[in-house]
Design a protein around this motif. Structure first.
Motif, PDB file in Angstrom:
ATOM      1  N   SER A  24       0.833  -1.204   0.000  1.00 15.83           N
ATOM      2  CA  SER A  24       0.000   0.000   0.000  1.00 15.83           C
ATOM      3  C   SER A  24       0.871   1.259   0.000  1.00 15.83           C
ATOM      4  CB  SER A  24      -0.951   0.000   1.199  1.00 15.83           C
ATOM      5  OG  SER A  24      -0.237   0.145   2.402  1.00 15.83           O
ATOM      6  N   GLN A  25       1.969   1.221   0.765  1.00 20.21           N
ATOM      7  CA  GLN A  25       2.883   2.366   0.755  1.00 20.21           C
ATOM      8  C   GLN A  25       3.505   2.559  -0.625  1.00 20.21           C
ATOM      9  OE1 GLN A  25       5.682   1.495   3.852  1.00 20.21           O
ATOM     10  NE2 GLN A  25       4.362   2.240   5.494  1.00 20.21           N
ATOM     11  N   LEU A  26       3.859   1.448  -1.251  1.00 20.26           N
ATOM     12  CA  LEU A  26       4.428   1.522  -2.600  1.00 20.26           C
ATOM     13  C   LEU A  26       3.405   2.087  -3.578  1.00 20.26           C
ATOM     14  CD1 LEU A  26       6.785   0.840  -4.524  1.00 20.26           C
ATOM     15  CD2 LEU A  26       5.732  -1.407  -4.818  1.00 20.26           C
ATOM     16  N   GLU A  27       2.154   1.672  -3.420  1.00 22.70           N
ATOM     17  CA  GLU A  27       1.086   2.180  -4.288  1.00 22.70           C
ATOM     18  C   GLU A  27       0.912   3.688  -4.081  1.00 22.70           C
ATOM     19  OE1 GLU A  27      -1.614   2.058  -7.266  1.00 22.70           O
ATOM     20  OE2 GLU A  27      -0.386   0.378  -6.587  1.00 22.70           O
ATOM     21  N   LYS A  28       0.945   4.128  -2.821  1.00 17.48           N
ATOM     22  CA  LYS A  28       0.820   5.560  -2.539  1.00 17.48           C
ATOM     23  C   LYS A  28       1.973   6.339  -3.162  1.00 17.48           C
ATOM     24  CE  LYS A  28      -1.701   5.131   1.812  1.00 17.48           C
ATOM     25  NZ  LYS A  28      -1.599   5.290   3.276  1.00 17.48           N
ATOM     26  N   VAL A  29       3.182   5.803  -3.005  1.00 16.23           N
ATOM     27  CA  VAL A  29       4.355   6.480  -3.565  1.00 16.23           C
ATOM     28  C   VAL A  29       4.253   6.520  -5.086  1.00 16.23           C
ATOM     29  CG1 VAL A  29       6.855   6.235  -3.894  1.00 16.23           C
ATOM     30  CG2 VAL A  29       5.876   5.981  -1.625  1.00 16.23           C
ATOM     31  N   THR A  30       3.797   5.413  -5.668  1.00 12.25           N
ATOM     32  CA  THR A  30       3.635   5.366  -7.125  1.00 12.25           C
ATOM     33  C   THR A  30       2.599   6.383  -7.577  1.00 12.25           C
ATOM     34  OG1 THR A  30       4.153   3.001  -7.068  1.00 12.25           O
ATOM     35  CG2 THR A  30       3.149   3.839  -9.070  1.00 12.25           C
ATOM     36  N   GLN A  31       1.482   6.479  -6.844  1.00 13.00           N
ATOM     37  CA  GLN A  31       0.450   7.461  -7.192  1.00 13.00           C
ATOM     38  C   GLN A  31       1.000   8.886  -7.066  1.00 13.00           C
ATOM     39  OE1 GLN A  31      -2.865   6.566  -4.670  1.00 13.00           O
ATOM     40  NE2 GLN A  31      -3.559   4.840  -5.932  1.00 13.00           N
ATOM     41  N   ARG A  32       1.756   9.135  -5.981  1.00 15.01           N
ATOM     42  CA  ARG A  32       2.357  10.456  -5.807  1.00 15.01           C
ATOM     43  C   ARG A  32       3.300  10.764  -6.964  1.00 15.01           C
ATOM     44  NH1 ARG A  32       4.513   9.941  -0.116  1.00 15.01           N
ATOM     45  NH2 ARG A  32       2.579   9.646   0.971  1.00 15.01           N
ATOM     46  N   HIS A  33       4.099   9.763  -7.297  1.00 16.73           N
ATOM     47  CA  HIS A  33       5.043   9.942  -8.398  1.00 16.73           C
ATOM     48  C   HIS A  33       4.307  10.219  -9.702  1.00 16.73           C
ATOM     49  CE1 HIS A  33       8.728   9.552 -10.640  1.00 16.73           C
ATOM     50  NE2 HIS A  33       8.156   8.656 -11.443  1.00 16.73           N
ATOM     51  N   ASP A  34       3.210   9.466  -9.909  1.00 17.57           N
ATOM     52  CA  ASP A  34       2.404   9.706 -11.110  1.00 17.57           C
ATOM     53  C   ASP A  34       1.826  11.113 -11.098  1.00 17.57           C
ATOM     54  OD1 ASP A  34       2.940   7.165 -12.001  1.00 17.57           O
ATOM     55  OD2 ASP A  34       0.986   6.322 -11.409  1.00 17.57           O
ATOM     56  N   ARG A  35       1.302  11.528  -9.927  1.00 14.16           N
ATOM     57  CA  ARG A  35       0.752  12.883  -9.825  1.00 14.16           C
ATOM     58  C   ARG A  35       1.837  13.927 -10.046  1.00 14.16           C
ATOM     59  NH1 ARG A  35      -1.559  12.856  -4.323  1.00 14.16           N
ATOM     60  NH2 ARG A  35      -1.687  10.619  -4.288  1.00 14.16           N
ATOM     61  N   ILE A  36       3.012  13.656  -9.467  1.00 20.45           N
ATOM     62  CA  ILE A  36       4.116  14.604  -9.640  1.00 20.45           C
ATOM     63  C   ILE A  36       4.543  14.641 -11.097  1.00 20.45           C
ATOM     64  CG2 ILE A  36       6.558  14.974  -9.099  1.00 20.45           C
ATOM     65  CD1 ILE A  36       5.922  14.004  -6.251  1.00 20.45           C
ATOM     66  N   SER A  37       4.627  13.455 -11.716  1.00 20.27           N
ATOM     67  CA  SER A  37       5.009  13.440 -13.130  1.00 20.27           C
ATOM     68  C   SER A  37       3.929  14.093 -13.976  1.00 20.27           C
ATOM     69  CB  SER A  37       5.293  12.011 -13.607  1.00 20.27           C
ATOM     70  OG  SER A  37       4.125  11.224 -13.555  1.00 20.27           O
ATOM     71  N   GLU A  38       2.654  13.866 -13.600  1.00 19.58           N
ATOM     72  CA  GLU A  38       1.569  14.551 -14.307  1.00 19.58           C
ATOM     73  C   GLU A  38       1.683  16.051 -14.092  1.00 19.58           C
ATOM     74  OE1 GLU A  38      -2.138  12.944 -12.951  1.00 19.58           O
ATOM     75  OE2 GLU A  38      -1.776  10.989 -13.868  1.00 19.58           O
ATOM     76  N   ARG A  39       1.957  16.423 -12.841  1.00 25.34           N
ATOM     77  CA  ARG A  39       2.116  17.847 -12.540  1.00 25.34           C
ATOM     78  C   ARG A  39       3.283  18.422 -13.329  1.00 25.34           C
ATOM     79  NH1 ARG A  39       1.656  17.930  -5.987  1.00 25.34           N
ATOM     80  NH2 ARG A  39      -0.541  17.365  -5.846  1.00 25.34           N
ATOM     81  N   SER A  40       4.383  17.640 -13.330  1.00 23.61           N
ATOM     82  CA  SER A  40       5.537  18.147 -14.060  1.00 23.61           C
ATOM     83  C   SER A  40       5.235  18.228 -15.544  1.00 23.61           C
ATOM     84  CB  SER A  40       6.765  17.274 -13.807  1.00 23.61           C
ATOM     85  OG  SER A  40       6.580  15.982 -14.335  1.00 23.61           O
ATOM     86  N   THR A  41       4.476  17.258 -16.048  1.00 27.58           N
ATOM     87  CA  THR A  41       4.066  17.313 -17.449  1.00 27.58           C
ATOM     88  C   THR A  41       3.160  18.519 -17.665  1.00 27.58           C
ATOM     89  OG1 THR A  41       4.143  14.896 -17.537  1.00 27.58           O
ATOM     90  CG2 THR A  41       2.999  16.011 -19.315  1.00 27.58           C
ATOM     91  N   VAL A  42       2.219  18.689 -16.743  1.00 30.01           N
ATOM     92  CA  VAL A  42       1.315  19.839 -16.832  1.00 30.01           C
ATOM     93  C   VAL A  42       2.112  21.122 -16.684  1.00 30.01           C
ATOM     94  CG1 VAL A  42      -0.565  21.035 -15.636  1.00 30.01           C
ATOM     95  CG2 VAL A  42      -0.725  18.591 -16.082  1.00 30.01           C
ATOM     96  N   LEU A  43       3.032  21.132 -15.723  1.00 32.29           N
ATOM     97  CA  LEU A  43       3.842  22.331 -15.516  1.00 32.29           C
ATOM     98  C   LEU A  43       4.689  22.630 -16.755  1.00 32.29           C
ATOM     99  CD1 LEU A  43       5.060  21.897 -11.819  1.00 32.29           C
ATOM    100  CD2 LEU A  43       3.450  23.591 -12.692  1.00 32.29           C
ATOM    101  N   GLU A  44       5.255  21.606 -17.350  1.00 39.73           N
ATOM    102  CA  GLU A  44       6.059  21.837 -18.545  1.00 39.73           C
ATOM    103  C   GLU A  44       5.190  22.347 -19.693  1.00 39.73           C
ATOM    104  OE1 GLU A  44       8.789  18.809 -19.763  1.00 39.73           O
ATOM    105  OE2 GLU A  44       9.457  18.456 -17.719  1.00 39.73           O
ATOM    106  N   SER A  45       4.006  21.738 -19.828  1.00 44.81           N
ATOM    107  CA  SER A  45       3.112  22.229 -20.897  1.00 44.81           C
ATOM    108  C   SER A  45       2.664  23.652 -20.584  1.00 44.81           C
ATOM    109  CB  SER A  45       1.921  21.302 -21.085  1.00 44.81           C
ATOM    110  OG  SER A  45       1.117  21.287 -19.934  1.00 44.81           O
ATOM    111  N   GLU A  46       2.403  23.921 -19.292  1.00 39.46           N
ATOM    112  CA  GLU A  46       2.043  25.284 -18.911  1.00 39.46           C
ATOM    113  C   GLU A  46       3.201  26.232 -19.167  1.00 39.46           C
ATOM    114  OE1 GLU A  46       0.728  25.199 -14.867  1.00 39.46           O
ATOM    115  OE2 GLU A  46      -1.229  24.351 -15.383  1.00 39.46           O
ATOM    116  N   LYS A  47       4.412  25.781 -18.887  1.00 38.06           N
ATOM    117  CA  LYS A  47       5.584  26.622 -19.152  1.00 38.06           C
ATOM    118  C   LYS A  47       5.702  26.909 -20.643  1.00 38.06           C
ATOM    119  CE  LYS A  47       8.614  25.306 -15.321  1.00 38.06           C
ATOM    120  NZ  LYS A  47       9.862  24.602 -14.950  1.00 38.06           N
TER     121      LYS A  47
END
Length: 180
Positions: free
Chosen positions: A111-134
Motif C-alpha cells: 500500500s505504501q508503494l502504491e501511494k508512492v507510485t500514485q504520488r510519483h504519477d501525480r508529480i510526473s503529471e504535474r511536471s508534465t502539466v507544468l512543462e506544458s504550462e511553461k
C-alpha cells in the motif's frame, strides 16, 4: 564320553573368561544380559537356581522388571512422540503467526508503494502539466512581446501618419496660397 567331557571344560573356561572380563563398551543387549546374570544371585551370594523356590520367584521378578522396562520404554517413546507432536504444533503455530505478520507487513509495504507510485504519477503529471504550462506561458509571452512590438510600430506609424497629415495640410495651405 571322554570326548564330551573335555568340551564342557573348554566351555566353562570360555564362560569364565567372558564373565570375568567386562567388555570395554557394553552394548544394550550385553547390559541386559549382565543385569540378568546379576539378578540370578540374591544378597547372600547364592545362586537363585540353587534354591528351587527362588528360581520361580527370580524368574517372575525378572519378567516383571522386563515388563516394567518395556512399559517405560513404550511410555517414554509415547511421551516423546507426544512431546514432539506438541512441539511441532507449537512451532507450526509460531510459524503461522510469523507468516501472518509477514503477510500484513507485505500488504502494508504494497500500500505504501502504491501511494508512492500514485504520488510519483501525480508529480510526473504535474511536471508534465507544468512543462506544458511553461511552454504555453513562453508561447504567450512571445505573443505578448510580438504584440507589444506591433503596438510600438503602430504607435510609431500613427505618429508618422499624423505628422504626414500635418505636413500634408501645411503643404496644401502653402500651395493654395501660391495658387491664389
Amino acid at each position: 564320553m571322554s570326548t564330551y567331557y573335555p568340551r564342557s571344560k573348554d566351555l566353562t573356561r570360555t564362560r569364565k573368561s567372558v564373565t570375568d572380563s567386562p567388555p570395554a563398551s557394553p552394548s544394550p543387549t550385553e547390559k541386559s544380559y549382565r543385569h540378568e546374570r546379576l539378578s540370578r544371585y540374591d544378597s547372600t551370594g547364592e545362586s537363585a537356581t540353587d534354591k528351587p523356590l527362588g528360581r520361580t520367584s527370580s524368574y517372575t521378578r525378572r519378567e516383571t522388571r522386563l515388563a516394567a522396562l518395556n512399559k517405560q520404554e513404550q511410555d517414554s517413546t509415547t511421551k516423546d512422540y507426544k512431546k514432539m507432536y506438541t512441539e511441532a504444533l507449537h512451532e507450526n503455530e509460531r510459524l503461522k503467526s510469523r507468516l501472518q505478520d509477514s503477510k500484513q507487513e507485505l500488504a502494508k509495504i504494497r500500500s505504501q508503494l502504491e501511494k508512492v507510485t500514485q504520488r510519483h504519477d501525480r508529480i510526473s503529471e504535474r511536471s508534465t502539466v507544468l512543462e506544458s504550462e511553461k511552454r504555453e506561458k513562453q508561447a504567450l509571452e512571445k505573443k505578448v512581446s510580438g504584440m507589444e512590438e506591433e503596438l510600438k510600430i503602430l504607435t510609431e506609424l500613427k505618429s508618422d501618419n499624423q505628422r504626414l497629415k500635418d505636413e500634408n495640410g501645411a503643404l496644401i495651405r502653402v500651395i493654395s496660397k501660391l495658387s491664389k
